[in-house]
Scaffold this motif. Structure first.
Motif, PDB file in Angstrom:
ATOM      1  N   ALA A 181      14.079  18.206 109.788  1.00  0.00           N
ATOM      2  CA  ALA A 181      13.563  17.807 111.100  1.00  0.00           C
ATOM      3  C   ALA A 181      13.908  18.854 112.148  1.00  0.00           C
ATOM      4  O   ALA A 181      13.068  19.199 113.000  1.00  0.00           O
ATOM      5  CB  ALA A 181      14.133  16.451 111.489  1.00  0.00           C
ATOM      6  N   GLN A 207      11.292  21.067 114.223  1.00  0.00           N
ATOM      7  CA  GLN A 207      11.336  21.116 115.679  1.00  0.00           C
ATOM      8  C   GLN A 207      11.353  22.555 116.169  1.00  0.00           C
ATOM      9  O   GLN A 207      10.698  22.905 117.161  1.00  0.00           O
ATOM     10  CB  GLN A 207      12.577  20.366 116.183  1.00  0.00           C
ATOM     11  CG  GLN A 207      12.480  18.847 116.040  1.00  0.00           C
ATOM     12  CD  GLN A 207      13.761  18.154 116.452  1.00  0.00           C
ATOM     13  OE1 GLN A 207      14.767  18.797 116.735  1.00  0.00           O
ATOM     14  NE2 GLN A 207      13.731  16.825 116.468  1.00  0.00           N
ATOM     15  N   GLU A 208      12.132  23.396 115.466  1.00  0.00           N
ATOM     16  CA  GLU A 208      12.201  24.807 115.840  1.00  0.00           C
ATOM     17  C   GLU A 208      10.853  25.488 115.639  1.00  0.00           C
ATOM     18  O   GLU A 208      10.401  26.276 116.501  1.00  0.00           O
ATOM     19  CB  GLU A 208      13.284  25.501 115.003  1.00  0.00           C
ATOM     20  CG  GLU A 208      13.457  26.993 115.296  1.00  0.00           C
ATOM     21  CD  GLU A 208      13.912  27.266 116.711  1.00  0.00           C
ATOM     22  OE1 GLU A 208      13.674  28.397 117.185  1.00  0.00           O
ATOM     23  OE2 GLU A 208      14.481  26.351 117.352  1.00  0.00           O
ATOM     24  N   ARG A 223       8.537  24.382 118.316  1.00  0.00           N
ATOM     25  CA  ARG A 223       8.855  25.081 119.569  1.00  0.00           C
ATOM     26  C   ARG A 223       8.261  26.476 119.572  1.00  0.00           C
ATOM     27  O   ARG A 223       7.648  26.909 120.563  1.00  0.00           O
ATOM     28  CB  ARG A 223      10.371  25.151 119.746  1.00  0.00           C
ATOM     29  CG  ARG A 223      10.817  25.725 121.093  1.00  0.00           C
ATOM     30  CD  ARG A 223      12.314  25.944 121.115  1.00  0.00           C
ATOM     31  NE  ARG A 223      12.729  26.924 120.138  1.00  0.00           N
ATOM     32  CZ  ARG A 223      12.578  28.247 120.297  1.00  0.00           C
ATOM     33  NH1 ARG A 223      12.000  28.733 121.395  1.00  0.00           N
ATOM     34  NH2 ARG A 223      12.985  29.080 119.368  1.00  0.00           N
TER      35      ARG A 223
END
Length: 352
Positions: free
Chosen positions: A299, A303-304, A307
């Motif tokens: 996760a 998310q990285e 981004r």
């Protein structure tokens, strides 16, 4: 008149020893009537050596008072009584047992006050109970340790020394089991777990009684014929309430077969089955934790990446906005308007 054991402990001034109060009371109760008959004693666990001094007073006719301890410092202990002898080494080791047997092969009293770990207690019983004489006693001290994890124990731990000793109580009732299973097979899960099956040379039919007192287990040994239920005695000549046993005089008990009783034919003890389930549960819990950690890491990784993707997309949108603004400025420019007729002519030529 000879002093009782507690009096000897209270008055003792020599090498130090410590016993819990209840031990002294129990020992006095079970040993006082045979003080002048006890000839050979083995105590596993010597420490400072005081108990051997006290036993030498308590048993005035003892020929061998042998102490065994793994601590080499115990070899420095010296005694005025030549009956007291110290053997250094792990009592569970075959070579140490051989040294014990070289002194005498038969003991009237054996006390296990050694490491208190479950594996050593069980191995010690297998090694030394066969050396107890008929009418002799085997005592295990400090069984409170069997409820503690650091001593291979726990209240419900199926392989604790207390769990094993409780099973010995079943052995005293062997003739009523009603199934084809030997005491050795019955107890074998303990020996397999502690890898000591080859040590088992115990004649379990010699176990007369298994008595528990706080932190103590007292196992008495007698000849096999003294351990069976024996014939029934019926006395009296009034039968006004119940008369079914009127003709039972001199009869032996008849065991009811239990081959179809699922609680008599289990492959192992239920608590050991639970141990397997507990182990499986812990394995599953570790797997779940590992999967959760992997999921959390994934996760974070997603998310990285999102981004980074958002940053790239934002950059492209900004570039597009910039190009659109440049294009709009170009369309509204004077040069674009002046060159419009030329663009029309060029478009017409292309269609020809």
């Amino acid at each position: 008149m000879m002093n009782d054991l507690k009096a000897l402990y209270i008055q003792h001034k020599g090498k130090s020893s410590d016993k819990w109060n209840i031990y002294l009371d129990v020992y006095e109760r079970i040993l006082s009537g045979r003080r002048d008959k006890i000839s050979n004693v083995l105590e596993i666990g010597v420490q400072n050596g005081g108990s051997l001094e006290i036993w030498s007073e308590y048993f005035p006719f003892a020929k061998n008072l042998i102490g065994c301890d793994i601590n080499p410092e115990c070899a420095k202990l010296k005694y005025n009584n030549p009956a007291v002898q110290i053997i250094i080494g792990n009592s569970s080791a075959p070579e140490v047992k051989d040294e014990v047997v070289s002194k005498t092969s038969c003991f009237d009293l054996i006390i296990d006050d050694g490491s208190h770990t479950s594996s050593d207690i069980i191995k010690g019983f297998l090694q030394y109970f066969p050396l107890v004489s008929d009418g002799g006693v085997y005592i295990i001290e400090d069984l409170h340790a069997s409820y503690w994890e650091t001593f291979e124990g726990g209240l419900h731990y199926p392989y604790s020394s207390m769990a094993f000793l409780k099973k010995l109580a079943d052995i005293t009732n062997y003739e009523h089991w009603g199934i084809e299973q030997s005491p050795k097979d019955y107890l074998s899960p303990f020996f397999e777990f502690y890898n000591c099956k080859e040590m088992d040379v115990v004649d379990y039919h010699g176990i007369h009684s298994v008595c528990f007192v706080n932190s103590l287990c007292i196992i008495e040994k007698k000849k096999m014929e003294e351990n069976i239920l024996g014939p029934r005695y019926v006395t009296g000549d009034e039968w006004s309430v119940f008369s079914n046993n009127k003709e039972s005089q001199g009869l032996n008990i008849k065991c009811i077969p239990q081959n179809k009783n699922i609680w008599s034919t289990l492959k192992t003890f239920p608590e050991m089955e639970w141990r397997a389930l507990v182990d499986e549960k812990q394995i599953l819990e570790r797997k779940i934790l590992s999967l959760k950690q992997e999921s959390d890491a994934y996760a974070i990784e997603m998310q990285e990446k999102m981004r980074e993707f958002s940053e790239v997309l934002s950059e492209k949108e900004q570039r597009l906005d910039n190009l659109s603004e440049t294009n709009l400025q170009l369309l509204n420019s004077t040069s674009w308007k002046l060159t419009k007729p030329l663009r029309v002519v060029m478009s017409m030529l292309k269609r020809k």
